[in-house]
Design a protein around this motif. Structure first.
Motif, mmCIF file in Angstrom:
data_model
loop_
_atom_site.group_PDB
_atom_site.id
_atom_site.type_symbol
_atom_site.label_atom_id
_atom_site.label_comp_id
_atom_site.label_asym_id
_atom_site.label_seq_id
_atom_site.Cartn_x
_atom_site.Cartn_y
_atom_site.Cartn_z
ATOM 1 N N GLN A 161 39.998 -80.763 38.568
ATOM 2 C CA GLN A 161 40.279 -80.995 37.307
ATOM 3 C C GLN A 161 40.759 -82.564 37.354
ATOM 4 O O GLN A 161 41.311 -83.173 36.386
ATOM 5 C CB GLN A 161 41.429 -80.261 36.798
ATOM 6 N N ASP A 162 40.565 -83.039 38.554
ATOM 7 C CA ASP A 162 40.705 -84.624 38.886
ATOM 8 C C ASP A 162 42.220 -84.979 38.375
ATOM 9 O O ASP A 162 42.366 -86.028 37.638
ATOM 10 C CB ASP A 162 39.852 -85.484 38.341
ATOM 11 N N GLY A 163 43.270 -84.260 38.763
ATOM 12 C CA GLY A 163 44.646 -84.403 37.961
ATOM 13 C C GLY A 163 44.689 -84.442 36.669
ATOM 14 O O GLY A 163 45.633 -85.103 35.978
ATOM 15 N N GLY A 164 43.951 -83.566 35.892
ATOM 16 C CA GLY A 164 44.014 -83.571 34.478
ATOM 17 C C GLY A 164 42.942 -84.253 33.578
ATOM 18 O O GLY A 164 42.965 -84.285 32.439
ATOM 19 N N GLY A 165 42.146 -85.056 34.221
ATOM 20 C CA GLY A 165 41.230 -85.865 33.735
ATOM 21 C C GLY A 165 39.850 -85.348 33.130
ATOM 22 O O GLY A 165 38.832 -85.830 32.361
ATOM 23 N N ARG A 166 39.550 -83.963 33.829
ATOM 24 C CA ARG A 166 38.198 -83.373 33.416
ATOM 25 C C ARG A 166 38.204 -81.838 33.745
ATOM 26 O O ARG A 166 39.410 -81.516 34.450
ATOM 27 C CB ARG A 166 37.321 -83.953 34.321
ATOM 28 N N ALA A 167 37.514 -81.162 33.176
ATOM 29 C CA ALA A 167 37.343 -79.598 33.287
ATOM 30 C C ALA A 167 38.534 -79.013 33.041
ATOM 31 O O ALA A 167 38.929 -77.938 33.738
ATOM 32 C CB ALA A 167 36.739 -79.486 34.764
ATOM 33 N N MET A 168 39.123 -79.234 31.961
ATOM 34 C CA MET A 168 40.421 -78.537 31.506
ATOM 35 C C MET A 168 40.243 -77.272 31.257
ATOM 36 O O MET A 168 41.111 -76.351 31.233
ATOM 37 C CB MET A 168 40.997 -79.506 30.454
ATOM 38 N N GLY A 169 38.983 -76.868 30.632
ATOM 39 C CA GLY A 169 38.713 -75.414 30.611
ATOM 40 C C GLY A 169 38.891 -74.672 31.656
ATOM 41 O O GLY A 169 38.549 -73.152 31.638
ATOM 42 N N LEU A 170 38.639 -74.943 32.785
ATOM 43 C CA LEU A 170 38.750 -74.341 34.192
ATOM 44 C C LEU A 170 40.038 -73.476 34.298
ATOM 45 O O LEU A 170 41.027 -74.256 34.407
ATOM 46 C CB LEU A 170 38.612 -75.227 35.078
ATOM 47 N N SER A 171 40.001 -72.239 34.478
ATOM 48 C CA SER A 171 41.359 -71.399 34.474
ATOM 49 C C SER A 171 41.607 -71.047 35.970
ATOM 50 O O SER A 171 42.730 -71.370 36.083
ATOM 51 C CB SER A 171 41.295 -70.310 33.444
ATOM 52 N N ASP A 172 40.680 -70.322 36.660
ATOM 53 C CA ASP A 172 41.194 -70.012 37.902
ATOM 54 C C ASP A 172 40.099 -70.374 38.860
ATOM 55 O O ASP A 172 39.001 -70.406 38.761
ATOM 56 C CB ASP A 172 40.987 -68.536 37.876
ATOM 57 N N VAL A 173 40.363 -70.786 40.137
ATOM 58 C CA VAL A 173 39.618 -71.148 41.091
ATOM 59 C C VAL A 173 39.779 -70.113 42.515
ATOM 60 O O VAL A 173 41.030 -69.864 42.655
ATOM 61 C CB VAL A 173 39.693 -72.610 41.612
ATOM 62 N N ALA A 174 38.829 -69.661 43.029
ATOM 63 C CA ALA A 174 38.979 -68.832 44.156
ATOM 64 C C ALA A 174 38.340 -69.541 45.277
ATOM 65 O O ALA A 174 37.041 -69.570 45.352
ATOM 66 C CB ALA A 174 38.518 -67.320 43.600
ATOM 67 N N ILE A 175 38.746 -69.140 46.546
ATOM 68 C CA ILE A 175 38.074 -69.429 47.496
ATOM 69 C C ILE A 175 37.466 -68.032 48.375
ATOM 70 O O ILE A 175 38.519 -67.347 48.590
ATOM 71 C CB ILE A 175 39.006 -70.198 48.796
ATOM 72 N N ASN A 176 36.223 -67.991 48.496
ATOM 73 C CA ASN A 176 35.911 -66.806 49.241
ATOM 74 C C ASN A 176 34.918 -67.355 50.373
ATOM 75 O O ASN A 176 34.449 -68.440 50.398
ATOM 76 C CB ASN A 176 35.106 -65.951 48.291
ATOM 77 N N ASP A 177 34.544 -66.237 51.271
ATOM 78 C CA ASP A 177 33.625 -66.627 52.451
ATOM 79 C C ASP A 177 33.813 -67.997 53.100
ATOM 80 O O ASP A 177 32.873 -68.811 53.019
ATOM 81 C CB ASP A 177 32.064 -66.698 51.823
ATOM 82 N N ILE A 178 35.024 -68.071 53.706
ATOM 83 C CA ILE A 178 35.434 -69.174 54.279
ATOM 84 C C ILE A 178 34.556 -69.421 55.682
ATOM 85 O O ILE A 178 34.499 -68.331 56.448
ATOM 86 C CB ILE A 178 36.895 -69.223 54.578
ATOM 87 N N ASP A 179 33.796 -70.600 55.601
ATOM 88 C CA ASP A 179 33.079 -70.955 56.855
ATOM 89 C C ASP A 179 34.112 -71.353 57.902
ATOM 90 O O ASP A 179 33.999 -70.999 59.044
ATOM 91 C CB ASP A 179 31.841 -71.825 56.530
ATOM 92 N N TYR A 180 34.652 -72.341 57.546
ATOM 93 C CA TYR A 180 35.983 -72.950 58.171
ATOM 94 C C TYR A 180 36.782 -73.730 57.530
ATOM 95 O O TYR A 180 36.389 -73.945 56.212
ATOM 96 C CB TYR A 180 35.345 -73.905 59.353
ATOM 97 N N LEU A 181 38.107 -73.721 57.908
ATOM 98 C CA LEU A 181 39.029 -74.246 57.247
ATOM 99 C C LEU A 181 40.097 -75.068 58.164
ATOM 100 O O LEU A 181 40.399 -74.500 59.295
ATOM 101 C CB LEU A 181 39.913 -73.440 56.464
ATOM 102 N N ASP A 182 40.333 -76.504 57.972
ATOM 103 C CA ASP A 182 40.994 -77.294 58.917
ATOM 104 C C ASP A 182 42.180 -77.673 57.833
ATOM 105 O O ASP A 182 41.835 -78.301 56.694
ATOM 106 C CB ASP A 182 40.407 -78.214 59.588
ATOM 107 N N LEU A 183 43.412 -77.744 58.573
ATOM 108 C CA LEU A 183 44.500 -78.559 57.946
ATOM 109 C C LEU A 183 44.624 -79.828 58.830
ATOM 110 O O LEU A 183 44.933 -79.802 59.944
ATOM 111 C CB LEU A 183 45.746 -77.590 57.602
ATOM 112 N N ASP A 184 45.302 -80.952 57.760
ATOM 113 C CA ASP A 184 46.011 -82.265 58.745
ATOM 114 C C ASP A 184 47.065 -82.453 57.904
ATOM 115 O O ASP A 184 46.899 -82.657 56.642
ATOM 116 C CB ASP A 184 44.669 -83.199 58.925
ATOM 117 N N TYR A 185 48.238 -82.735 58.485
ATOM 118 C CA TYR A 185 49.244 -83.351 57.832
ATOM 119 C C TYR A 185 49.994 -84.241 58.562
ATOM 120 O O TYR A 185 49.963 -84.274 60.060
ATOM 121 C CB TYR A 185 50.111 -82.275 57.155
#
Length: 185
Positions: A161-185
């Motif tokens: 949704q780009d912080g409210g700038g587009r795709a406002m009709g999008l209600s739920d997003v789901a992450i499935n079948d994770i190939d890899y996932l990395d976090l950095d902070y």
């Protein structure tokens, strides 16, 4: 452990300012300082107190592979807790968290648009509020699915949704079948 928890653990390890002990004797010495007794170490890693004392004295130079992995995990879990806390606090208040993943993203969208899930490779910087929610959920013992939901919600807000700038009709997003996932902070 789930994929999200593993990713948090890897990100924590990358933030160490000093390397943990490398030798078996050094690791056992460190655990002895942390846990106080050979018996406590033995209970945690699944060996006898005599074995722990042999490792400590150097009479046994190498542990079985499964025991060595448990010792390494026990040391890393306790290594530099203040550094971890400081990094988590910084991510949760000012820095945010960067998620890099390749996974199948599905979503609920209005009629006339495609909602078929597809694999995407994304690197998205999520605001500090999502980092705080993720750390709070992990500390509360949340499941991997619940933590995925927090990250998916962040992806919905920031990427889809780009912080409210587009795709406002999008209600739920789901992450499935994770190939890899990395976090950095």
């Amino acid at each position: 452990m789930g994929e999200i928890e593993d990713a948090i653990e890897r990100a924590d390890r990358e933030s160490f300012t000093r390397e943990p002990p490398k030798t078996l004797k050094g690791k056992i010495g460190y655990l002895l300082k942390q846990l106080g007794s050979a018996k406590a170490i033995a209970q945690e890693i699944g060996v006898t107190a005599d074995s722990v004392n042999r490792y400590r004295r150097g009479a046994r130079k190498h542990a079985r592979a499964d025991v060595a992995a448990k010792i390494d995990d026990a040391v890393r879990a306790r290594w530099q807790p203040q550094v971890r806390k400081r990094r988590h606090r910084q991510a949760a208040t000012t820095g945010g968290i960067t998620v890099e993943t390749r996974a199948r993203f599905g979503y609920t969208a209005p009629v006339g648009t495609t909602d078929d899930g597809r694999f995407r490779r994304l690197t998205v910087h999520l605001p500090p509020a999502y980092a705080q929610r993720l750390f709070d959920a992990r500390d509360a013992g949340a499941s991997d699915q619940e933590m995925r939901g927090i990250i998916a919600e962040g992806f919905k807000d920031v990427y889809f949704q780009d912080g409210g700038g587009r795709a406002m009709g999008l209600s739920d997003v789901a992450i499935n079948d994770i190939d890899y996932l990395d976090l950095d902070y």
